[in-house]
Scaffold this active site. Structure first.
Site, short mmCIF file in Angstrom:
data_model
loop_
_atom_site.label_atom_id
_atom_site.label_comp_id
_atom_site.label_asym_id
_atom_site.label_seq_id
_atom_site.Cartn_x
_atom_site.Cartn_y
_atom_site.Cartn_z
CB SER A 191 -0.88 0.01 1.24
OG SER A 191 -0.08 0.27 2.37
CE LYS A 192 -1.59 5.96 -3.70
NZ LYS A 192 -2.74 6.75 -3.98
NE ARG A 193 0.37 3.70 7.56
CZ ARG A 193 0.17 2.53 8.17
NH1 ARG A 193 -0.77 1.71 7.75
NH2 ARG A 193 0.90 2.17 9.19
CG ASP A 194 2.73 -1.17 3.57
OD1 ASP A 194 2.63 -0.85 4.76
OD2 ASP A 194 1.92 -1.89 2.97
N GLY A 195 5.19 1.84 1.13
CA GLY A 195 6.31 2.07 0.20
C GLY A 195 5.86 2.28 -1.23
#
Ligand code: GLU
Length: 475
Positions: free
Chosen positions: A248-252
């Site tokens: 996801s965007k949060r993870d990378g």
């Protein structure tokens, strides 16, 4: 392989480039470079509703930062220009007419409502919706205002080879009369990319698993056009750190240029992404760009999902930072430091503590380096608490600090090096019950911080006068 290898990266300009897109581009680029072939950049902008302004620039800036240069593309041109699909409409029309002439395409006379009703009917009957089951018996002549559809001629099982997956196959239900050209005059992705890959002589297509389901359609189109399809190499998905969900965007899966802003090296990013789903075997993990080109092999792409890890990326980045020439390391570090900290002596100390250039900004913001240019401030209580090392009384500590001052005074100002300071202080520390009762207070007196570099390094950077003055002040 006697044929010249031609690969392409064909992004749709629908937002920023993220790591998944970059990895696709990277694999296609590595394969072209390894085989001394061509790497094409093609912009697939036929879905005007999904287009996001500025995306083309963003794609180009991202590839440029990463050093993934293209031999043919929007700005550099090439024998098949234009490399922007919306500027190639005449070419798709030409191919559409060839298909019509061969009896492989027809105008779709239905309104969207009628098609919706067909779809609902299939749903009610719990059957997959297939347009070909509603193929009009007497379609009107195509005048460009109606969608143009492909006419599947033979309902058969499709079998094909994927470089990564080996033999793949799908039953006739995967074949349908899909849209070639929409009523807005733009071709669909399904049609345009096949035409372009034929026109541009693409030999290898690298892309994600989401395209496997449509491959039978693409292959039926190649067949209808009498063209040889390229070889397909399907990449595994990139998974989040938990190894389950998609990244996801949060993870990378963020904007690739954010990594540039955060101070990652493009060589490290490439090394990391290359190994996210590809493994040449062996222990070695740090590869230069040139080495990656040598070892890369489409057939060694993995099938299972590749797990994202910030720690691994940071580790690789640090390893790549260490490979840089000293002058470049110094330039990059000093560039991020405020004027008061423009001291080349700080460079090794900072390098040891960071994994990317952006970490320096955080160190500066947290004030972790302030003690190098101004006397640290600490309360008397904190000092007493800090100076009382384990069970040692503060009087004893003052005594030890005095010993340190005396010994440091003996060192010549020009030889006030980390090594000399270390030897001097260690010989005192070793004579005490524990080394900490000297080293810990010296370190705190010099930095005023709970955590800081070792006292020898700090002292050598501060210089003799400042070191002694800080120790005296502590006493
Ligand atoms: N335009 C497609 C995308 O961005 C490209 C897929 C392909 O490589 O064929 O997903």
């Amino acid at each position: 392989m006697s044929e010249k290898v031609i690969t392409r990266f064909a992004p749709s300009p629908t937002g920023f480039m993220h790591v998944g897109g970059v990895r696709t581009a990277l694999y296609a680029w590595l394969w072209a470079r390894k085989n001394k072939g061509q790497f094409i950049l093609r912009i697939e902008d036929t879905d005007k509703e999904r287009e996001v302004e500025g995306s083309i620039q963003h794609i180009e800036d991202s590839l440029k930062w990463l050093g993934l240069d293209w031999d043919e593309g929007p700005d550099v041109g090439g024998p098949h220009a234009s490399y922007i699909q919306s500027e190639r409409l005449e070419i798709y029309k030409k191919y559409a007419n060839i298909l019509i002439e061969k009896g492989f395409a027809y105008a779709d006379p239905y309104s969207p409502e009628e098609i919706e009703n067909f779809r609902k009917k299939s749903e009610a009957e719990k059957k997959p919706f297939l347009f070909r089951e509603h193929r009009p018996t007497n379609p009107p002549e195509w005048n460009g205002s109606m969608p143009l559809r492909f006419k599947v001629s033979e309902l058969k099982r499709t079998v094909w080879d994927d470089i990564v997956w080996g033999e793949l196959s799908a039953g006739p239900e995967a074949l349908d009369d899909f849209i070639l050209i929409k009523s807005d005059g733009y071709p669909t992705y399904n049609f345009a990319h096949v035409v372009d890959d034929i026109e541009m002589g693409v030999t290898h297509v690298v892309r994600g698993q989401e395209f496997i389901a449509s491959t039978p359609k693409f292959l039926s189109l190649y067949e209808a056009l009498g063209a040889t399809p390229p070889l397909f190499a399907t990449t595994p998905p990139i998974l989040g750190p938990d190894g389950k969900k998609k990244l996801s965007k949060r993870d990378g899966a963020k904007d690739i240029l954010d990594y540039k802003k955060e101070g990652y090296l493009s060589d490290a990013m490439i090394n990391y992404l290359a190994f996210l789903g590809f493994n040449p075997g062996g222990e070695k993990e740090i590869y230069t760009r040139k080495e990656l080109i040598e070892i890369f092999d489409l057939s060694k792409i993995q099938r299972s999902g590749a797990k994202w890890s910030d720690d691994k990326l940071n580790w690789m980045n640090k390893e790549h930072m260490k490979l840089l020439p000293e002058s470049e390391i110094e330039k990059n570090i000093l560039e991020r430091l405020p004027e008061e900290l423009q001291n080349p002596k700080l460079v090794p100390l900072i390098l040891e503590r960071i994994s990317k250039w952006g970490d320096i900004d955080e160190m500066v913001q947290r004030g972790e380096l302030d003690f190098f240019y101004k006397e640290p401030e600490y309360s008397k209580e904190k000092l007493q608490e800090k100076l009382r090392y384990k069970n040692t009384l503060s009087e004893k500590i003052s005594e030890n600090l005095n010993l340190a001052i005396g010994a440091l005074m003996e060192i010549d100002e020009n030889n006030f090096t980390q090594e000399n300071i270390k030897n001097t202080l260690m010989s005192i520390a070793d004579s005490l019950e524990t080394r900490g009762e000297l080293l810990h207070p010296v370190r705190f007196a010099l930095s005023g911080l709970d955590k800081s570099p070792d006292p020898f390094t700090i002292a050598s950077i501060l210089g003799k006068n400042e070191t002694i003055s800080r120790l005296q002040k502590a006493i």
